[in-house]
Design a protein around this motif. Structure first.
Motif, short mmCIF file in Angstrom:
data_model
loop_
_atom_site.label_atom_id
_atom_site.label_comp_id
_atom_site.label_asym_id
_atom_site.label_seq_id
_atom_site.Cartn_x
_atom_site.Cartn_y
_atom_site.Cartn_z
N THR A 39 7.01 -2.87 19.92
CA THR A 39 6.10 -2.63 18.74
C THR A 39 6.22 -0.87 18.62
O THR A 39 6.30 -0.45 17.73
N LYS A 40 6.05 -0.08 19.70
CA LYS A 40 6.17 1.20 19.79
C LYS A 40 7.30 1.77 19.07
O LYS A 40 7.43 2.84 18.30
N GLY A 41 8.45 1.28 19.56
CA GLY A 41 9.76 1.73 19.13
C GLY A 41 9.96 1.51 17.54
O GLY A 41 10.37 2.31 16.73
N PHE A 42 9.27 0.41 17.05
CA PHE A 42 9.26 -0.28 15.68
C PHE A 42 8.17 1.13 14.97
O PHE A 42 8.79 1.44 13.85
N GLN A 43 7.30 1.28 15.31
CA GLN A 43 6.48 2.38 14.76
C GLN A 43 7.01 3.75 14.62
O GLN A 43 7.03 4.53 13.60
N ASP A 44 7.58 4.05 15.72
CA ASP A 44 8.04 5.62 15.78
C ASP A 44 9.15 5.65 14.84
O ASP A 44 9.56 6.63 14.39
N ALA A 45 10.18 4.70 14.78
CA ALA A 45 11.27 4.75 13.86
C ALA A 45 10.88 4.84 12.43
O ALA A 45 11.30 5.64 11.66
N LEU A 46 9.90 3.93 12.10
CA LEU A 46 9.32 3.98 10.54
C LEU A 46 8.55 5.39 10.42
O LEU A 46 8.89 5.96 9.29
N VAL A 47 7.94 5.78 11.24
CA VAL A 47 7.28 7.32 10.89
C VAL A 47 8.48 8.27 10.84
O VAL A 47 8.47 9.27 10.19
N LYS A 48 9.62 8.16 11.71
CA LYS A 48 10.39 9.42 11.60
C LYS A 48 11.22 9.01 10.15
O LYS A 48 11.60 9.98 9.79
N GLU A 49 11.47 7.88 9.76
CA GLU A 49 12.30 7.64 8.86
C GLU A 49 11.58 7.89 7.48
O GLU A 49 12.11 8.36 6.31
N LEU A 50 10.18 7.44 7.60
CA LEU A 50 9.38 7.62 6.35
C LEU A 50 8.38 8.77 6.11
O LEU A 50 7.86 9.06 5.09
N GLY A 51 8.20 9.21 7.25
CA GLY A 51 7.07 10.23 7.39
C GLY A 51 5.66 9.80 7.73
O GLY A 51 5.25 8.45 7.07
N GLU A 52 4.85 10.12 8.62
CA GLU A 52 3.61 9.63 9.21
C GLU A 52 2.65 9.30 7.77
O GLU A 52 1.75 8.56 8.19
N ASP A 53 2.70 10.31 6.87
CA ASP A 53 1.65 10.07 5.69
C ASP A 53 2.17 9.02 4.75
O ASP A 53 1.38 8.87 3.80
N HIS A 54 3.37 8.49 4.94
CA HIS A 54 3.84 7.53 3.94
C HIS A 54 3.99 6.00 4.49
O HIS A 54 4.66 5.19 3.94
N VAL A 55 3.58 5.82 5.70
CA VAL A 55 3.58 4.39 6.19
C VAL A 55 2.09 4.33 7.00
O VAL A 55 1.64 5.02 7.65
N SER A 56 1.70 3.04 6.59
CA SER A 56 0.29 2.39 7.39
C SER A 56 0.59 1.25 8.13
O SER A 56 1.10 0.54 7.48
N PHE A 57 -0.07 1.11 9.34
CA PHE A 57 0.41 0.00 9.89
C PHE A 57 -1.08 -0.71 10.32
O PHE A 57 -2.26 -0.07 10.59
#
Length: 328
Positions: free
Chosen positions: A55-73
């Motif tokens: 789960t942590k790896g998944f979230q880190d990858a999405l934040v890196k690819e999309l930007g932390e302001d552009h993905v909500s979990f």
């Protein structure tokens, strides 16, 4: 005339600057440009080290690819209950999330039953074809489902039993009968062990309440134990460890987190990297770069043989050449 030319040049410069300002290479830049926020639901079967890392790896990858302001979990833990997985998945569908990440096989099946429209990515799933009833599975689930698999080379895991426990005659395979991924692994490993001339017995539990009793029975009847990547076993790893260490029975584990508590060795994949790869797949789907219906299930390309120095010392076992000491 000069005034008109000057105004035209100024307008062209402004357009050029605007174009440069809107170009931010990669999917994250595109999301930032239009201000879109992607809502991602995460349903995780149970809390334990391997699934947590995925789960942590998944979230880190999405934040890196999309930007932390552009993905909500929206992360929700099913506490080991398949019925809870279904409730959570149905809630995500009602909320209209953009993508569901399903961590472990029961979570994947619950999500797939909840929607055929919202993209679903599984992780920590051993065999997609077996889990979803797909005959002649070719690596592509199709429809709205894909993801990553935590299946290590099972033949190599089975071979570790004879490498580390050469005097063993009888091996118990210990797993949860309610987990399709575990049933699949147990069947495959049993075949490899029997081909090696070993007697194999299967010891199964239906939930965590039976783990100690079933583990005790396995220790009393076998010289060594194999435990696949089983979520119920992983969440009860400390309880299993107390029994096997008291009985001095070596365990070959399906993954490193389980090995840390009760095993002597594993052929280890990296669950953080597995989750990270899932997150990279999610970014491509969300931004339209990839079509989930054609995406192949991905695997860890480089599993590593690891041993548990502390438990090996307690049991008087020397790891053969080629094994790496685990730091888990």
């Amino acid at each position: 005339m000069k005034k008109i030319i000057t105004l035209l040049l100024a307008a062209m410069m402004l357009l050029s600057l605007a174009a440069c300002g809107s170009s931010n290479g990669g999917s994250g830049g595109d999301a930032a440009a239009d201000g879109e926020v992607y809502n991602v639901g995460i349903v995780q079967l149970v809390q334990h080290d391997a699934l947590d890392k995925a789960t942590k790896g998944f979230q880190d990858a999405l934040v890196k690819e999309l930007g932390e302001d552009h993905v909500s979990f929206d992360f929700q833990n099913a506490s080991g209950d398949s019925a809870n997985c279904a409730t959570i998945a149905n809630g995500f569908v009602a909320d209209g999330v953009d993508l569901i990440m399903a961590n472990a096989t029961p979570a994947l099946l619950a999500a797939a039953n909840a929607t055929t429209e919202i993209p679903i990515l599984g992780t920590s799933v051993t065999d997609y074809g077996d889990a979803m009833g797909i005959k002649d599975f070719d690596g592509v689930v199709g429809g709205n489902v894909s993801g990553t698999s935590d299946q290590p080379p099972l033949e190599e895991q089975a071979a570790m039993v004879t490498e580390l426990c050469p005097d063993a005659k009888t091996v118990a395979i210990l797993y949860c009968s309610a987990e399709p991924n575990s049933v699949f692994q147990a069947k495959a490993v049993r075949g490899y062990l029997e081909d090696a001339g070993l007697t194999v017995i299967e010891k199964t539990f239906s939930d965590s309440n039976d783990v100690v009793a079933v583990t005790t029975s396995a220790c009393d009847e076998a010289d060594a134990i194999y435990i696949p990547t089983d979520n119920t076993a992983a969440s009860s790893a400390d309880a299993i460890g107390k029994v096997v260490l008291e009985k001095k029975v070596p365990v070959i584990a399906g993954e490193e987190g389980l090995m840390a508590a009760c095993g002597i060795a594993t052929l280890s994949i990296d669950y953080y990297n597995l989750g990270y790869a899932t997150g990279e797949m999610a970014a491509k789907i969300l931004t339209g770069e990839a079509d989930i219906s054609t995406m192949k299930v991905e695997y860890d390309p480089s599993p590593v043989k690891k041993y548990n120095p502390e438990i090996c010392e307690q049991l008087g076992i020397d790891a053969p050449e080629g094994y790496v000491a685990s730091e888990a």
